[in-house]
Each structure stands twice: as structure tokens, then as C-alpha cells.
Design a protein around this motif. Structure first.
Motif, PDB file in Angstrom:
ATOM      1  N   UNK A  50       0.899  -1.173   0.073  1.00  0.00           N
ATOM      2  CA  UNK A  50      -0.066  -0.206   0.491  1.00  0.00           C
ATOM      3  C   UNK A  50       0.773   1.605  -0.290  1.00  0.00           C
ATOM      4  N   UNK A  51       2.333   1.393   0.877  1.00  0.00           N
ATOM      5  CA  UNK A  51       2.695   2.363   0.863  1.00  0.00           C
ATOM      6  C   UNK A  51       3.760   2.911  -0.445  1.00  0.00           C
ATOM      7  N   UNK A  52       3.858   1.742  -0.894  1.00  0.00           N
ATOM      8  CA  UNK A  52       4.689   1.753  -1.782  1.00  0.00           C
ATOM      9  C   UNK A  52       3.838   2.423  -2.941  1.00  0.00           C
ATOM     10  N   UNK A  53       2.496   2.198  -3.522  1.00  0.00           N
ATOM     11  CA  UNK A  53       1.434   2.386  -4.977  1.00  0.00           C
ATOM     12  C   UNK A  53       1.262   3.211  -4.636  1.00  0.00           C
ATOM     13  N   UNK A  54       0.978   4.279  -3.023  1.00  0.00           N
ATOM     14  CA  UNK A  54       0.211   4.984  -3.120  1.00  0.00           C
ATOM     15  C   UNK A  54       1.897   6.232  -2.715  1.00  0.00           C
ATOM     16  N   UNK A  55       2.381   6.025  -2.967  1.00  0.00           N
ATOM     17  CA  UNK A  55       3.889   7.475  -2.836  1.00  0.00           C
ATOM     18  C   UNK A  55       3.943   7.123  -4.230  1.00  0.00           C
ATOM     19  N   UNK A 106      -5.506   2.372  -1.511  1.00  0.00           N
ATOM     20  CA  UNK A 106      -6.246   2.302   0.042  1.00  0.00           C
ATOM     21  C   UNK A 106      -6.810   1.325  -0.167  1.00  0.00           C
ATOM     22  N   UNK A 107      -7.488   0.139  -1.586  1.00  0.00           N
ATOM     23  CA  UNK A 107      -7.572  -1.025  -0.571  1.00  0.00           C
ATOM     24  C   UNK A 107      -6.982  -1.808   0.021  1.00  0.00           C
ATOM     25  N   UNK A 122      -4.029  -0.625   1.651  1.00  0.00           N
ATOM     26  CA  UNK A 122      -4.348  -0.330   3.202  1.00  0.00           C
ATOM     27  C   UNK A 122      -5.109  -0.627   4.149  1.00  0.00           C
ATOM     28  N   UNK A 123      -6.551  -0.777   3.814  1.00  0.00           N
ATOM     29  CA  UNK A 123      -7.134  -1.774   4.201  1.00  0.00           C
ATOM     30  C   UNK A 123      -7.437  -2.647   5.235  1.00  0.00           C
ATOM     31  N   UNK A 124      -7.387  -3.696   3.785  1.00  0.00           N
ATOM     32  CA  UNK A 124      -7.163  -5.070   4.436  1.00  0.00           C
ATOM     33  C   UNK A 124      -5.712  -5.034   5.076  1.00  0.00           C
ATOM     34  N   UNK A 125      -4.567  -4.163   5.579  1.00  0.00           N
ATOM     35  CA  UNK A 125      -4.059  -4.033   7.015  1.00  0.00           C
ATOM     36  C   UNK A 125      -4.302  -3.594   8.065  1.00  0.00           C
ATOM     37  N   UNK A 126      -4.792  -3.518   8.264  1.00  0.00           N
ATOM     38  CA  UNK A 126      -5.415  -3.380   9.368  1.00  0.00           C
ATOM     39  C   UNK A 126      -6.479  -3.983  10.020  1.00  0.00           C
ATOM     40  N   UNK A 127      -6.479  -4.148  11.538  1.00  0.00           N
ATOM     41  CA  UNK A 127      -7.624  -5.014  11.771  1.00  0.00           C
ATOM     42  C   UNK A 127      -9.246  -3.807  11.945  1.00  0.00           C
ATOM     43  N   UNK A 128     -10.328  -4.691  11.826  1.00  0.00           N
ATOM     44  CA  UNK A 128     -11.268  -3.898  12.840  1.00  0.00           C
ATOM     45  C   UNK A 128     -11.729  -2.825  13.030  1.00  0.00           C
ATOM     46  N   UNK A 129     -10.728  -2.449  14.383  1.00  0.00           N
ATOM     47  CA  UNK A 129     -10.772  -1.553  14.691  1.00  0.00           C
ATOM     48  C   UNK A 129      -9.981  -0.305  14.414  1.00  0.00           C
ATOM     49  N   UNK A 130      -8.868  -1.021  14.437  1.00  0.00           N
ATOM     50  CA  UNK A 130      -7.744   0.176  13.367  1.00  0.00           C
ATOM     51  C   UNK A 130      -8.228   0.686  12.078  1.00  0.00           C
ATOM     52  N   UNK A 131      -9.099   0.262  11.101  1.00  0.00           N
ATOM     53  CA  UNK A 131      -9.441   0.574  10.100  1.00  0.00           C
ATOM     54  C   UNK A 131      -9.351   2.192   9.557  1.00  0.00           C
ATOM     55  N   UNK A 132     -10.346   2.584  10.120  1.00  0.00           N
ATOM     56  CA  UNK A 132      -9.953   4.079  10.176  1.00  0.00           C
ATOM     57  C   UNK A 132      -8.866   4.909   9.941  1.00  0.00           C
ATOM     58  N   UNK A 136      -5.954   3.541   8.881  1.00  0.00           N
ATOM     59  CA  UNK A 136      -5.918   2.520   7.477  1.00  0.00           C
ATOM     60  C   UNK A 136      -5.768   3.777   6.877  1.00  0.00           C
ATOM     61  N   UNK A 137      -7.351   4.232   6.894  1.00  0.00           N
ATOM     62  CA  UNK A 137      -8.029   4.880   5.943  1.00  0.00           C
ATOM     63  C   UNK A 137      -7.538   6.336   5.741  1.00  0.00           C
TER      64      UNK A 137
END
Length: 554
Positions: free
Chosen positions: A45-50, A150-151, A153-163, A165-166
Motif C-alpha cells: 500500500x505504501x509503495x503504490x500510494x507514494x 487505499x484498498x 491499506x484497508x486489508x492491513x488493519x484490524x477492524x477497530x483500527x481500519x479508519x 488505515x484509511x
């Protein structure tokens, strides 16, 4: 669950549980992943976004170098960043439906491969037309990269921390400009322009390898495109592209002098309303004009545009003033390192402090920081140097990262409340407010600076009388500096007058930039006052609704 190869796109191989389904249409579900896989998703995610934003940032930071290698005028070279925005601004409108109908894997590979091939072809056929084509394709690829990042990054976080990640995924592109300024300028000299495009090609290939090695969970496909979409989108996209061309190049060619500016603006004024009228009368529109025209969405768009306008102070204000004072990228490298660190701090703090019930709070804080930073910069003089901007530009960098995440979430939550069909409309709105807001801010602030420079220049010249002893003394000092190289007194006097003119122009520019900083501070302060009323009203409504729900549950 299938995790790679063609299996990942096989909808029958794995069906997500109801709580794993994404509320955003065309987005993959979010199943449980082990820690190692989540780290891998985060890295990709970091690679693609940057990568999606860094290539264009490097080109923008080295426009002067490219201008020399292509043999272009200063106005012509501005087509490169403008072409990027022209395609990027509306790309998500069609890209969202593309991935809904054909899947995320095909979506990713098509646009990354197209970008890599275009960049590689430019290395073989180096011309102005190919350079503009690369920037146009990179605008579409950047839109795809931001979505894919973004998609992931969403996969990289657990539900409680997904926001969080966004927020991270949306904020990370803000580091592209200061990061690009840190690249050594000697790597992009006119005789080594290939380095720039080889670097951009390498980024595209790395992204392609990353998304092929680690694929996203399969997307539930649906029929998304309608025949009328292929009528509305070209009309709307061409109208927006014409508007981008006017805003991006109007200041360079000057608004009333280039013969193509007026026809382009007229074309935008005609085409955009035609597309809006068509969409307004559709049962399943690409752009939901009724929702986009509602009060809350219009206010959201205005606040986003105004914030993006005042954030243009980073590119037009401080860097422009330092350039006028003779500073190059090498002298400003430490300044951009400070801005980069401040932006990273803003990304981290913005993600950690995000509050779904008060998304407007960070926007107000960002506007306040911009106002303070602009007021600090308004005291600049001809002796100002990059280190004098460390604090104020750090505030600007921090504010830019703090603003973007909550702005996205405000619009996204409102779109999802209305239903998944509104997501395309929101995506178009967000892209337009960010891209056109940035272009409009640069055009407006740059034009204001030029007008104020002329006014200050005239005022200073009016005070310079030939009989003034101070003026005569200054002319004598300038002439004495040429005493050893110019024998003719008339030539020495002419050179001294030229130096005085240059000094007057420099001082007028400094005063004009100070006026621009004050204008930015005034716009930021006015936006705070206007937006605070609506933000705190929404805050009170959210608290009242939460209290009612808690009382009903008890």
C-alpha cells in the motif's frame, strides 16, 4: 481463501462472511489476515500510494530542467503538470465502475502496464508530445494507484483500527512534493533527463510486481456501466479538462493575451452544464446531481476548495519568494526536509486522533495552522532565507496532512448513508475539489502576486526622483562596482540604473508575496468562522443522536 493467481478473481472460490463485505461497491471484502500478511499489505500500500504521486512531483519540481532538455518556453512546459491534472481529476468516475464490473486485478494491471509502457516509449521517442502523453497517462495511473493503495491499506488493519488505515492511505500522497524536492538536482540535469523517467518507470514496475505477488481478495462483480455513461463522461471530462487547462496555464500565458484561453473557457462553460443536465434526468446517474446540490455537500465542497486554495501557499508563496531571492533547490533542501518531517507527523497524529463523531475538528485545526503560518510569512524581507521559513512551512505541511483524511471521511460517510450508488458521485466531487481547488489556488494566488508586484513596483518607482540624494548615492555606488571593468562613464551609469531597476523589482516582489501571505491568512480565517458554525452544528446533532441511541438501548 485464495490469495494469488487467477484463483483470486474466481468468485466461486471463496465467499466472504456478511461482516467481511465492504460497504463500498467494487471494493474487496476484509477477511482476517495473519500479521505477516497484514505487514505485506501495508508495504505494498505504501509503495503504490507514494509511487502514484511521487513521479509527477519529481517532474513538477524539475520543470526548469525539463524545459531546457525539451527546448520549450516557460509557458509550454506548464502543460506537463496541467496534463496530469486534466486526466486525474475525473479518472475515478470511470475507474470505480470499471473495477466493479471487471474486477480489481484486471483494473490494477491494465493501468500500471499502460503507464509503464508509456514511460518506456518516452525514453525512445523524446519529444514534447510524448512528454505530455506520459503526464496524461500518469494522471490516470495515479488515480488507479491511490485507489489500489487505499484498498491494500484497508486489508492491513484490524477492524477497530481500519479508519486509521484509511487516513494514512489518503494522507501519504502529501509527502510527495517535499520528498521530490530532496532529490539531488544534479541527477536531473538537462543532459541526463532519462534518469527522471527511468526512476518513474522503475516505480511503475515495482508497483506492478507488488500487486501481482500479493493480490487482494476477490471482488464481487456486477454490471456497472450503462450506455449513457459513455455519453456523459466524455462530455464532462472534456469540459473539466478545458477548465484545468485554463486554470493551469492562464497565469503563464496571461489570461487576456493567449487567444485560446477564452474559447477553452467557453467550451468548459458549455460542456459541463450539458453533462449535468443529462445526469439530472437519468434514473441511474453517473453523477447524482440532486445529492451533489444539497446544502451539506455544497458546504463540504466549498470548505474543501477553500482549504486547498490556502494550502497553495506552499507552492506559490514560500518557494516562489525564495526563488525570486535567488534560492535554488539545493539551498532549499533542508527546508523541504523540515516540511517532510512535519507532514509525516501530521499523517501519524491525524490517524491516531481521528474521531468519527467530530471529523470537522481537524479541518478547523488545519485552517488555524495555515492562518498562523501565513501570518508569520507575511513579515518576509529581501534578507529572508530558507531557515526563516522552517516553522511556518512546517505548520503548512502538518496542516495539509491533517486536513485531507477527515475531508475524505466526511464526504464518504455522507455518500454511504445515501447508498452505494452515491459513491461514484462522491469520488468525482472529491477529485474535483482537490485537483481544481489546487489549480484555482495556484492560479488565483499567482495572479494576485503579479498584480500586487506591478502595483508596488509603480509605487516604488514613483518615489525615486533623480534629484533625490539617496538615489544619486545608490547609483554612484552601483557604478563604482563596475569601475574596474567599464571605462566608459555612460556604460557604468547604464549598468547602475539596471541594477537599481532589478533591486526595485526584487523589493516589489517581496512586498507582493507578503500581500499574498496576508490574503491566504484572511481566507483561512474567514473559512474558519464560516465553517465553524456548520461543523459545531453537526457535532451537536451527532452528540444528541448518540445520546438518544444510548437512552433507547438502556
Amino acid at each position: 481463501m485464495a490469495t494469488n493467481g487467477a484463483e483470486a478473481e474466481d468468485r466461486d472460490a471463496w465467499q466472504p462472511a456478511p461482516h467481511e463485505r465492504s460497504p463500498i461497491p467494487g471494493s474487496p471484502p476484509t477477511p482476517w489476515h495473519p500479521l505477516s500478511r497484514r505487514i505485506a499489505y501495508f508495504s505494498v500500500a505504501v509503495l503504490v500510494v507514494i509511487s502514484g504521486s511521487l513521479g509527477n512531483a519529481i517532474v513538477t519540481a524539475n520543470l526548469t530542467t525539463l524545459q531546457g532538455s525539451l527546448g520549450l518556453y516557460s509557458a509550454e512546459i506548464q502543460w506537463l503538470p496541467t496534463a496530469y491534472v486534466m486526466t486525474n481529476v475525473c479518472a475515478n468516475m470511470v475507474l470505480i465502475k470499471f473495477r466493479q464490473q471487471f474486477g480489481i486485478r484486471l483494473f490494477t494491471q491494465i493501468f500500471l502496464i499502460a503507464f509503464a509502457l508509456t514511460t518506456a516509449s518516452h525514453l525512445l521517442v523524446h519529444s514534447f508530445a510524448s512528454a505530455v502523453a506520459v503526464r496524461a497517462i500518469s494522471g490516470i495511473a495515479a488515480a488507479a494507484c491511490s485507489t489500489v493503495g487505499l484498498l491494500y491499506m484497508v486489508q492491513a488493519w484490524t477492524p477497530e483500527h481500519r479508519l486509521k488505515g484509511i487516513v494514512l492511505a489518503v494522507s501519504l500522497p502529501q509527502i510527495a512534493v517535499p520528498l521530490a524536492r530532496l532529490f539531488p538536482s544534479e541527477a536531473f540535469e538537462p543532459d541526463r533527463w532519462q534518469t527522471m523517467y527511468l526512476f518513474e518507470l522503475g516505480l511503475a514496475l515495482f508497483c506492478l510486481a507488488g500487486v501481482r505477488l500479493l493480490v487482494l481478495p476477490p471482488v464481487e462483480r456486477m454490471k456497472a456501466f450503462e450506455p449513457l455513461d459513455f455519453v456523459t463522461f466524455p462530455i464532462f471530462a472534456v469540459g473539466i479538462a478545458l477548465l484545468c487547462a485554463v486554470l493551469g496555464l492562464g497565469r503563464s500565458v496571461w489570461w487576456f493575451e493567449a487567444p485560446w484561453v477564452a474559447p477553452a473557457l467557453i467550451g468548459a462553460i458549455v460542456l459541463i452544464p450539458i453533462a449535468v443536465v443529462i445526469e439530472h434526468n437519468r434514473s441511474n446517474p453517473l453523477l447524482n446531481t440532486r445529492w451533489l446540490g444539497s446544502g451539506d455537500i455544497v458546504r463540504f465542497a466549498l470548505v474543501s476548495i477553500l482549504t486547498r486554495v490556502v494550502l497553495s501557499e506552499q507552492s506559490i508563496g514560500a518557494s516562489g519568494l525564495l526563488t525570486v531571492l535567488g534560492m535554488g533547490n539545493d539551498q532549499m533542501r533542508m527546508l523541504y526536509l523540515v516540511v517532510l518531517l512535519a507532514t509525516l507527523a501530521g499523517i501519524v497524529i491525524g490517524a491516531l486522533t481521528i474521531d468519527p463523531n467530530f471529523l470537522g475538528g481537524p479541518i478547523l485545526v488545519a485552517l488555524a495552522l495555515i492562518c498562523v503560518g501565513a501570518l508569520i510569512d507575511s513579515g518576509s524581507t529581501s534578507l529572508t532565507r530558507p531557515h526563516d521559513f522552517y516553522f511556518s512551512q512546517a505548520l503548512m505541511g502538518f496542516a495539509s496532512a491533517l486536513f485531507i483524511g477527515p475531508a475524505l471521511l466526511i464526504g464518504l460517510t455522507r455518500a454511504l448513508k445515501e447508498g452505494p450508488t452515491h459513491f461514484v458521485s462522491f469520488s468525482a466531487l472529491f477529485g474535483i475539489t482537490q485537483n481544481l481547488g489546487g489549480l484555482f489556488g495556484s492560479a488565483m494566488l499567482g495572479t494576485f502576486q503579479v498584480i500586487r508586484e506591478h502595483a508596488h513596483n509603480n509605487a516604488i518607482v514613483a518615489q525615486l526622483a533623480d534629484g533625490d540624494p539617496l538615489v544619486a548615492q545608490r547609483l554612484q555606488q552601483y557604478a563604482a562596482a563596475y569601475g574596474r571593468v567599464l571605462i566608459d562613464p555612460a556604460l557604468r551609469q547604464a549598468e547602475s540604473a539596471a541594477i537599481l531597476t532589478q533591486t526595485v523589482t526584487r523589493e516589489a516582489n517581496v512586498l507582493a508575496y507578503n500581500d499574498t501571505f496576508l490574503l491566504v491568512a484572511a481566507i483561512a480565517a474567514a473559512t474558519i468562522v464560516w465553517a465553524s458554525f456548520h461543523i459545531f452544528r453537526i457535532r451537536r446533532e451527532n452528540l444528541r443522536r448518540a445520546a438518544e441511541q444510548q437512552a433507547g438501548a438502556s
